[in-house]
Design an enzyme around this catalytic site. Structure first.
Site, PDB file in Angstrom:
ATOM      1  CG  ASP A   1      51.619 -29.336 -11.146  1.00  0.00           C
ATOM      2  OD1 ASP A   1      52.325 -28.673 -11.548  1.00  0.00           O
ATOM      3  OD2 ASP A   1      51.018 -29.928  -9.932  1.00  0.00           O
TER       4      ASP A   1
ATOM      5  CB  VAL B   1      48.746 -39.373   1.344  1.00  0.00           C
ATOM      6  CG1 VAL B   1      48.855 -40.354   0.562  1.00  0.00           C
ATOM      7  CG2 VAL B   1      48.710 -37.978   0.607  1.00  0.00           C
TER       8      VAL B   1
END
Length: 479
Positions: free
Chosen positions: A274, A164
Site C-alpha cells: 500500500d 490517531v
C-alpha cells in the site's frame, strides 16, 4: 587514656574523625610515657641507662605510630572508594527503577556489574544490549495511553482503521497513538498483527518507528513516533502547503530507500502492498518515513511469489496483478512507487476530473507523460509541472524511472535498489518501453466516479493506442 564505648567510625562521615582520635590516643600515650620517665628520680649511676631506654622507647613508639598511621590512611582510602562505588550503584539502580516504572518509557537498559579494570572493555557490550532492548516494541496498558494522550485530548486524523491522537511520553518525546476500532473483525486482527510483526522488527531511517502497542479488552492501539509534518499527500495536493520541488525529489529518494530496505535488506523480505502519499510521513526536516504496515506481509527470499486471499492496496496505486488471478511478487510495491513518482512529478493526483455541462471528462497523468516522452517532448513535461531549469535533469530522470516502475509485466519492473541508483544518477537509464500498451480504453462511471479498464495484452492486439487521448492533462503550475 582514650576511653570510648563506640568503635572507630570508618564510614563516609567518620574517616577523619577516627583518624584524629587515633592520633590523639597515641599522643596521650607518648605524653604519659614521657611524664613517667621525667617523674622517675635520676641518679648518677643509672642516668645513662635511663636516657638510653627513653630514646629506644621513643623510637619504637614513633615506628609503631607511623605504621598505625599508614594502616589508617590505607583503610580510609579503601573505605572511601567502596563508599563511592556503592553510591554510584544505588544511583544507577534508582534511575533504572524510575525508568521502568515510568509509563511509556523506553525499555530499561541492561547493566553488567564489572570492575574498574574491565569497565572499558564491557562498554560496547552494554551499548549493544541497550540497543537490543530499545528496538523491541513495548506493550502498554489502557491507563498508559490515557496518560500519554491526556485522555485523548488532541486528534490528528481518522480513517477506516480508527482514530490517531497525539500523545507524549513522560520524558517529553511526542508520539502518535493509533486507536483501532473497538470491534475488530478477522481482517482487522490480521492487520494489527501485520503491523506489529513487520514494522516492529525493522529499524531504518526511512521507516516509521513503532514504540509499542496496546491489546486488551477495552482498547487496541499502536504507538508510533510522531511525525511533525504529517503525510506527503498534503504537500502534493494542497496548494496552501507547497515545498520546493528539489525537496520533493529528496523525499522520493528517501522513500525508495525505505522500500529497498523492506525488499532487500531485512532478514525476511517484507511486501508493503500500500505505497501511496498518505502512507509516507514527514519529519520536521521533511525526511520521509514509510508508514502503515497493516497490509504488509513477510515473504521468504527463496519464494518468488506471494499467496494472497483477496485484493490489496489502493485503487490508482495498486499493481494490476493485485486485482487479477495471477501470481503476485514484491514488484507490486515497485508499481505503486512509480505511481507515487508521477504524483510527485506533477504535484497533483494522477487522475483528475473536469466537470462539463454535457459529460465528465478526465485525464490520466501517467499516460500523458508517456505520450510526451515518446515524442521527445520532455521539456513540455518539465514546464507544465512548474519545475525550474536547475531541477530539469532530476525531473527527467524521475520521469523515466516512473515509466519503468509501472510496466505491466512485473518482471519488467526494476528492483528498488536499481530504482535508488537511477534516481541518484549512479545507473544509466535505458529508455523505457510503453507501460500502457495493454490498455485499450478507459471509461468513467459518472455515478460512482470510478474508472474501469478494458484490457488486452499487447501481444494479442499488436497495436499501440497511446494517441487515442488528445486532451491536455489538468496540471496546476506551482508558484
Amino acid at each position: 587514656m582514650l576511653a570510648s564505648s563506640q568503635p572507630p567510625n570508618f564510614g563516609k562521615d567518620g574517616h577523619f574523625l577516627a583518624f584524629s582520635k587515633m592520633i590523639s590516643f597515641f599522643s596521650i600515650m607518648a605524653a604519659d610515657m614521657s611524664s613517667t620517665n621525667n617523674s622517675t628520680p635520676s641518679s648518677s649511676s643509672n642516668g645513662d641507662e635511663v636516657t638510653t631506654a627513653t630514646a629506644v622507647t621513643a623510637i619504637i613508639l614513633s615506628i609503631v605510630v607511623g605504621v598505625v598511621i599508614i594502616v589508617i590512611v590505607f583503610l580510609i582510602v579503601r573505605c572511601y572508594q567502596k563508599t563511592r562505588s556503592q553510591s554510584a550503584n544505588i544511583a544507577v539502580a534508582a534511575a533504572a527503577e524510575e525508568t521502568v516504572n515510568a509509563p511509556g518509557s523506553t525499555p530499561p537498559s541492561i547493566s553488567i556489574a564489572v570492575t574498574n579494570d574491565s569497565s572499558a572493555a564491557a562498554e560496547p557490550i552494554e551499548r549493544f544490549l541497550d540497543d537490543m532492548m530499545r528496538d523491541k516494541p513495548m506493550r502498554f496498558t489502557a491507563q498508559d495511553l490515557e496518560r500519554f494522550t491526556q485522555n485523548y485530548d488532541q486528534k490528528l486524523g481518522f480513517g477506516g482503521f480508527g482514530v490517531v491522537y497525539k500523545g507524549r511520553f513522560p520524558n517529553g518525546v511526542p508520539v502518535a497513538v493509533k486507536v483501532l476500532k473497538a470491534a475488530m473483525n478477522k481482517r482487522a486482527e490480521e492487520q494489527f498483527m501485520a503491523e506489529v510483526g513487520t514494522i516492529g522488527r525493522t529499524n531504518h531511517i526511512n521507516l516509521v518507528k513503532l514504540y509499542g502497542f496496546c491489546f486488551d479488552r477495552s482498547i487496541k492501539a499502536l504507538v508510533y513516533e510522531y511525525m511533525e509534518n504529517g503525510s506527503l499527500d498534503r504537500f502534493l495536493f494542497d496548494e496552501n502547503h507547497r515545498i520546493p520541488w528539489g525537496k520533493l525529489q529528496e523525499i522520493a529518494l528517501g522513500t525508495a530507500k525505505g522500500i529497498r530496505y523492506l525488499h532487500e535488506e531485512c532478514q525476511q523480505k517484507i511486501v508493503h502492498y500500500d505505497i501511496k502519499p498518505a502512507n509516507v510521513l514527514l519529519t520536521t526536516n521533511f525526511n520521509p518515513k514509510v508508514a502503515d504496515f497493516g497490509l504488509a506481509k513477510f515473504c521468504d527470499r527463496e519464494r518468488s511469489y506471494v499467496t494472497l486471499t483477496g485484493g490489496r492496496g489502493t485503487p490508482g496505486y495498486a499493481a494490476p496483478e493485485l486485482w487479477m488471478p495471477i501470481p503476485v511478487t514484491h514488484k507490486c510495491d515497485v508499481y505503486s512507487f512509480g505511481m507515487l513518482l508521477f504524483e510527485i512529478l506533477g504535484r497533483r493526483r494522477n487522475l483528475e476530473f473536469l466537470e462539463s455541462v454535457e459529460s465528465q471528462e478526465f485525464e490520466w497523468f501517467p499516460r500523458w507523460v508517456w505520450q510526451k516522452f515518446e515524442h521527445g517532448e520532455m521539456e513540455n513535461i518539465v514546464s507544465a509541472c512548474g519545475i525550474e531549469e536547475k531541477d530539469r535533469e532530476k525531473a527527467e530522470r524521475m520521469c523515466q524511472v516512473a515509466l519503468w516502475c509501472v510496466q505491466y509485466q512485473p518482471e519488467a519492473r526494476p528492483s528498488m535498489s536499481s530504482v535508488v541508483r537511477m534516481l541518484e544518477g549512479e545507473e544509466e537509464i535505458v529508455p523505457p518501453t510503453n507501460p500502457f500498451q495493454y490498455m485499450t480504453s478507459l471509461s468513467v462511471s459518472p455515478a460512482s466516479g470510478t474508472v474501469s479498464e478494458n484490457t488486452s495484452t499487447s501481444r494479442g492486439t499488436g497495436t499501440d493506442d497511446s494517441e487515442s487521448s488528445s486532451s491536455r492533462p489538468l496540471i496546476r503550475n506551482s508558484a
